[in-house]
Enzyme design. Structure first.
Site, PDB file in Angstrom:
ATOM      1  CG  PHE A 123      31.780  40.733  52.009  1.00  0.00           C
ATOM      2  CD1 PHE A 123      31.427  41.187  53.272  1.00  0.00           C
ATOM      3  CD2 PHE A 123      33.128  40.759  51.655  1.00  0.00           C
ATOM      4  CE1 PHE A 123      32.389  41.654  54.164  1.00  0.00           C
ATOM      5  CE2 PHE A 123      34.097  41.217  52.544  1.00  0.00           C
ATOM      6  CZ  PHE A 123      33.721  41.659  53.798  1.00  0.00           C
ATOM      7  CG  LEU A 125      36.485  44.807  50.845  1.00  0.00           C
ATOM      8  CD1 LEU A 125      36.586  45.531  52.174  1.00  0.00           C
ATOM      9  CD2 LEU A 125      37.317  43.516  50.897  1.00  0.00           C
ATOM     10  CD  GLU A 127      34.232  52.273  49.659  1.00  0.00           C
ATOM     11  OE1 GLU A 127      34.783  53.388  49.445  1.00  0.00           O
ATOM     12  OE2 GLU A 127      33.665  51.988  50.726  1.00  0.00           O
ATOM     13  N   GLY A 131      40.232  49.158  45.871  1.00  0.00           N
ATOM     14  CA  GLY A 131      40.220  47.820  45.291  1.00  0.00           C
ATOM     15  C   GLY A 131      41.240  46.964  46.015  1.00  0.00           C
ATOM     16  CB  ILE A 157      28.648  44.186  45.305  1.00  0.00           C
ATOM     17  CG1 ILE A 157      29.508  45.405  45.714  1.00  0.00           C
ATOM     18  CG2 ILE A 157      28.317  43.313  46.516  1.00  0.00           C
ATOM     19  CD1 ILE A 157      30.916  45.088  46.191  1.00  0.00           C
ATOM     20  NE  ARG A 270      39.734  18.764  13.876  1.00  0.00           N
ATOM     21  CZ  ARG A 270      39.069  19.102  12.791  1.00  0.00           C
ATOM     22  NH1 ARG A 270      37.883  18.557  12.506  1.00  0.00           N
ATOM     23  NH2 ARG A 270      39.561  20.013  11.963  1.00  0.00           N
ATOM     24  N   GLY A 342      40.007  26.040  15.801  1.00  0.00           N
ATOM     25  CA  GLY A 342      39.010  27.072  15.502  1.00  0.00           C
ATOM     26  C   GLY A 342      37.664  26.806  16.166  1.00  0.00           C
ATOM     27  CD  GLU A 365      37.250  36.150  47.869  1.00  0.00           C
ATOM     28  OE1 GLU A 365      37.983  36.180  48.863  1.00  0.00           O
ATOM     29  OE2 GLU A 365      36.056  35.876  47.907  1.00  0.00           O
ATOM     30  CD  GLU A 369      49.721  41.698  39.689  1.00  0.00           C
ATOM     31  OE1 GLU A 369      48.502  41.656  39.954  1.00  0.00           O
ATOM     32  OE2 GLU A 369      50.200  41.313  38.603  1.00  0.00           O
TER      33      GLU A 369
HETATM   34  C1  FAD Z   1      33.292  39.841  38.497  1.00  0.00           C
HETATM   35  C2  FAD Z   1      33.789  40.432  39.790  1.00  0.00           C
HETATM   36  C3  FAD Z   1      33.111  40.168  40.974  1.00  0.00           C
HETATM   37  C4  FAD Z   1      33.530  40.774  42.172  1.00  0.00           C
HETATM   38  N1  FAD Z   1      32.810  40.544  43.323  1.00  0.00           N
HETATM   39  C5  FAD Z   1      33.123  41.259  44.444  1.00  0.00           C
HETATM   40  C6  FAD Z   1      32.310  41.153  45.619  1.00  0.00           C
HETATM   41  O1  FAD Z   1      31.343  40.391  45.687  1.00  0.00           O
HETATM   42  N2  FAD Z   1      32.620  41.942  46.689  1.00  0.00           N
HETATM   43  C7  FAD Z   1      33.683  42.799  46.668  1.00  0.00           C
HETATM   44  O2  FAD Z   1      33.889  43.489  47.664  1.00  0.00           O
HETATM   45  N3  FAD Z   1      34.482  42.900  45.581  1.00  0.00           N
HETATM   46  C8  FAD Z   1      34.230  42.149  44.468  1.00  0.00           C
HETATM   47  N4  FAD Z   1      35.030  42.261  43.353  1.00  0.00           N
HETATM   48  C9  FAD Z   1      36.140  43.199  43.365  1.00  0.00           C
HETATM   49  C10 FAD Z   1      37.534  42.571  43.334  1.00  0.00           C
HETATM   50  O3  FAD Z   1      37.832  41.983  44.552  1.00  0.00           O
HETATM   51  C11 FAD Z   1      38.519  43.668  42.925  1.00  0.00           C
HETATM   52  O4  FAD Z   1      38.275  43.935  41.558  1.00  0.00           O
HETATM   53  C12 FAD Z   1      39.968  43.304  43.146  1.00  0.00           C
HETATM   54  O5  FAD Z   1      40.267  43.234  44.521  1.00  0.00           O
HETATM   55  C13 FAD Z   1      40.933  44.288  42.479  1.00  0.00           C
HETATM   56  O6  FAD Z   1      40.608  45.609  42.760  1.00  0.00           O
HETATM   57  P1  FAD Z   1      40.512  46.673  41.548  1.00  0.00           P
HETATM   58  O7  FAD Z   1      39.631  46.054  40.534  1.00  0.00           O
HETATM   59  O8  FAD Z   1      40.130  47.986  42.093  1.00  0.00           O
HETATM   60  O9  FAD Z   1      41.971  46.734  40.941  1.00  0.00           O
HETATM   61  P2  FAD Z   1      43.187  47.689  41.436  1.00  0.00           P
HETATM   62  O10 FAD Z   1      43.384  47.541  42.903  1.00  0.00           O
HETATM   63  O11 FAD Z   1      42.984  49.054  40.883  1.00  0.00           O
HETATM   64  O12 FAD Z   1      44.413  47.022  40.709  1.00  0.00           O
HETATM   65  C14 FAD Z   1      44.818  47.335  39.377  1.00  0.00           C
HETATM   66  C15 FAD Z   1      46.165  46.671  39.127  1.00  0.00           C
HETATM   67  O13 FAD Z   1      47.159  47.222  40.000  1.00  0.00           O
HETATM   68  C16 FAD Z   1      47.809  46.174  40.718  1.00  0.00           C
HETATM   69  N5  FAD Z   1      48.195  46.628  42.049  1.00  0.00           N
HETATM   70  C17 FAD Z   1      47.430  47.316  42.944  1.00  0.00           C
HETATM   71  N6  FAD Z   1      48.124  47.535  44.083  1.00  0.00           N
HETATM   72  C18 FAD Z   1      49.350  46.961  43.911  1.00  0.00           C
HETATM   73  C19 FAD Z   1      50.516  46.823  44.719  1.00  0.00           C
HETATM   74  N7  FAD Z   1      50.575  47.294  45.974  1.00  0.00           N
HETATM   75  N8  FAD Z   1      51.591  46.170  44.212  1.00  0.00           N
HETATM   76  C20 FAD Z   1      51.543  45.666  42.946  1.00  0.00           C
HETATM   77  N9  FAD Z   1      50.467  45.754  42.139  1.00  0.00           N
HETATM   78  C21 FAD Z   1      49.384  46.381  42.609  1.00  0.00           C
HETATM   79  C22 FAD Z   1      46.756  45.056  40.775  1.00  0.00           C
HETATM   80  O14 FAD Z   1      47.365  43.797  41.026  1.00  0.00           O
HETATM   81  C23 FAD Z   1      46.133  45.160  39.399  1.00  0.00           C
HETATM   82  O15 FAD Z   1      46.913  44.495  38.459  1.00  0.00           O
HETATM   83  C24 FAD Z   1      34.660  41.624  42.160  1.00  0.00           C
HETATM   84  C25 FAD Z   1      35.356  41.848  40.973  1.00  0.00           C
HETATM   85  C26 FAD Z   1      34.941  41.277  39.798  1.00  0.00           C
HETATM   86  C27 FAD Z   1      35.701  41.578  38.524  1.00  0.00           C
END
Ligand code: FAD
Length: 381
Positions: A123, A125, A127, A131, A157, A270, A342, A365, A369
């Site tokens: 899936f 979503l 970009e 995020g 993804i 231990r 350790g 997901e 926050e």
């Molecule tokens: C290993 C892994 C697998 C993933 N798999 C998928 C997948 O299969 N499909 C998919 O679509 N996505 C996937 N993701 C993406 C994931 O859902 C996003 O990384 C996540 O939603 C956060 O988006 P971002 O990384 O751009 O962080 P950002 O949105 O840039 O956030 C950065 C920081 O700002 C904070 N922040 C942002 N907006 C606000 C607000 N309004 N108020 C307060 N704080 C805020 C956040 O909480 C965070 O601490 C995956 C991510 C990882 C690491």
């Protein structure tokens, strides 16, 4: 809510637990170290019938409920999170949108291979610029001569680039409505010209799972691969995320349970100062806190799953379960590693893998926050 799981769910839970202990535990460290996708394990899990737990039998799934599915994810994560996220991302993110929003023809085309586990789904979503603000999709799809021409990119993804990936469902901007971007979901088959996959991303944890960047360059997707109504993509992905949070909560409960059990067993064997460290109250209190909070997290997770199965609103409970169990798993792996001293810092000890696998549970997901924002909104704030 009845907390008695019943015979069928207990049997499923036992079966997956035995499989995880006997087949996954012996190879988990090696797969993690070599960053190797577990094809053989996925094939065996498909044989067990757990790659499509909540998908109806008529489409090749097990036809069980969300609670059964949460149990499967928990049992896998108790032993290894890479395999657990592979199953969870495939089921609740990759396959579920096709079941929920697909036409009968789309269901018949895609679900039998996916629900049986012969193929995997992803899936897309997230970009680079979308995020937490997942609606800020920039990927565009333009309808031309019977095809959607897709241009843009997706980030992080899961399952997008394995040898057995069948498709990735993506959100894309397909036009404008009332001055706002119109977002729709499209099923993009693997191997479509113009869909480019990065190499697997190098990660802190979930090292044996497949995570990629995707680029779309004039990628032509058949018009009939639109999922549900044009413009319904925003609502669809919000609903998919609500359901997905139950599986991430189950992942966190399973990882916490596994880490706790390792710490308990280590503390009993231990010895320091002439006695097992489990005899020191400081260690006992850590273990007592873990055991208590894991039960609380499990209850929240099961409740969210039960509400979903009852057809009742569950978005608030799913976000609460995900937030609580994600933050709890952070405390649990920290204390569990501390109890290992350790030795816990050494890569051959499973707890060090659990420690690295934990952090993403507070990010994927929706970050902690974002869960708080979702819950606050549900509280009417
Ligand atoms: C290993 C892994 C697998 C993933 N798999 C998928 C997948 O299969 N499909 C998919 O679509 N996505 C996937 N993701 C993406 C994931 O859902 C996003 O990384 C996540 O939603 C956060 O988006 P971002 O990384 O751009 O962080 P950002 O949105 O840039 O956030 C950065 C920081 O700002 C904070 N922040 C942002 N907006 C606000 C607000 N309004 N108020 C307060 N704080 C805020 C956040 O909480 C965070 O601490 C995956 C991510 C990882 C690491």
């Amino acid at each position: 809510m009845n907390l008695d799981l019943g015979e069928e769910r207990e049997l499923l839970r036992r079966t997956v637990r035995e499989f995880a202990e006997q087949q996954i535990a012996p190879v988990a460290e090696e797969l993690d170290r070599e960053h190797r996708f577990p094809y053989e394990l996925v094939e065996s899990l498909a044989g067990l019938g757990v790659m499509g737990v909540p998908i109806p039998e008529e489409y090749g799934g097990a036809g069980l409920d969300t609670l059964s599915y949460a149990l499967v994810v928990e049992e896998l994560a108790r032993i290894d999170s890479s395999i657990a996220i592979t199953v969870a991302a495939h089921t609740s993110l990759g396959t579920m949108p096709i079941l929920l929003y697909g036409s009968e023809e789309q269901r018949r085309t895609w679900l039998p291979d996916l629900a049986s586990g012969r193929r995997l789904a992803a899936f897309g979503l997230t970009e680079p610029g979308a995020g937490s603000d997942a609606g800020a999709t920039r990927t565009r799809a333009e309808l031309r001569d019977g095809s959607w021409i897709v241009n843009g990119s997706k980030q992080f993804i899961t399952n997008a680039g394995t040898d057995i990936t069948a498709c990735v469902t993506i959100t894309s901007v397909t036009g404008e409505r009332d001055g706002k971007p119109e977002i729709s979901n499209l099923i993009v088959p693997s191997g479509t010209p113009g869909l480019e996959l990065s190499a697997p991303l190098s990660k802190l944890g979930w090292c044996a799972s497949d995570t990629r960047e995707l680029a779309f360059r004039d990628c032509a997707v058949p018009e009939h691969n639109l999922l549900g109504e044009r413009g319904a993509g925003f609502r669809q992905f919000l609903d998919i995320l609500d359901g997905g949070r139950i599986s991430v909560a189950a992942l966190a409960v399973g990882l916490s349970q596994g880490a706790y059990e390792q710490a308990l067993s280590y503390a009993r064997t231990r010895e320091q100062f002439g006695r097992p460290i489990a005899g020191f109250q400081a260690i006992q209190f850590k273990l007592a806190d873990m055991a208590t909070e894991i039960e609380a997290a499990r209850a929240l997770t099961w409740r969210a799953a039960w509400l979903k199965d009852e057809g009742r609103p569950f978005a608030r409970e799913a976000a609460m379960a995900k937030l609580f169990s994600g933050e709890l798993s952070n405390r649990v792996v920290n204390d569990a590693l501390e109890i290992h001293g350790g030795y816990g810092y050494m890569n051959e000890t499973p707890i060090s893998r659990f420690y690295r696998d934990q952090k993403v549970l507070e990010i994927g997901e929706g970050t902690n926050e974002i869960q708080r924002l979702v819950i606050a909104r549900q509280l009417g704030l």
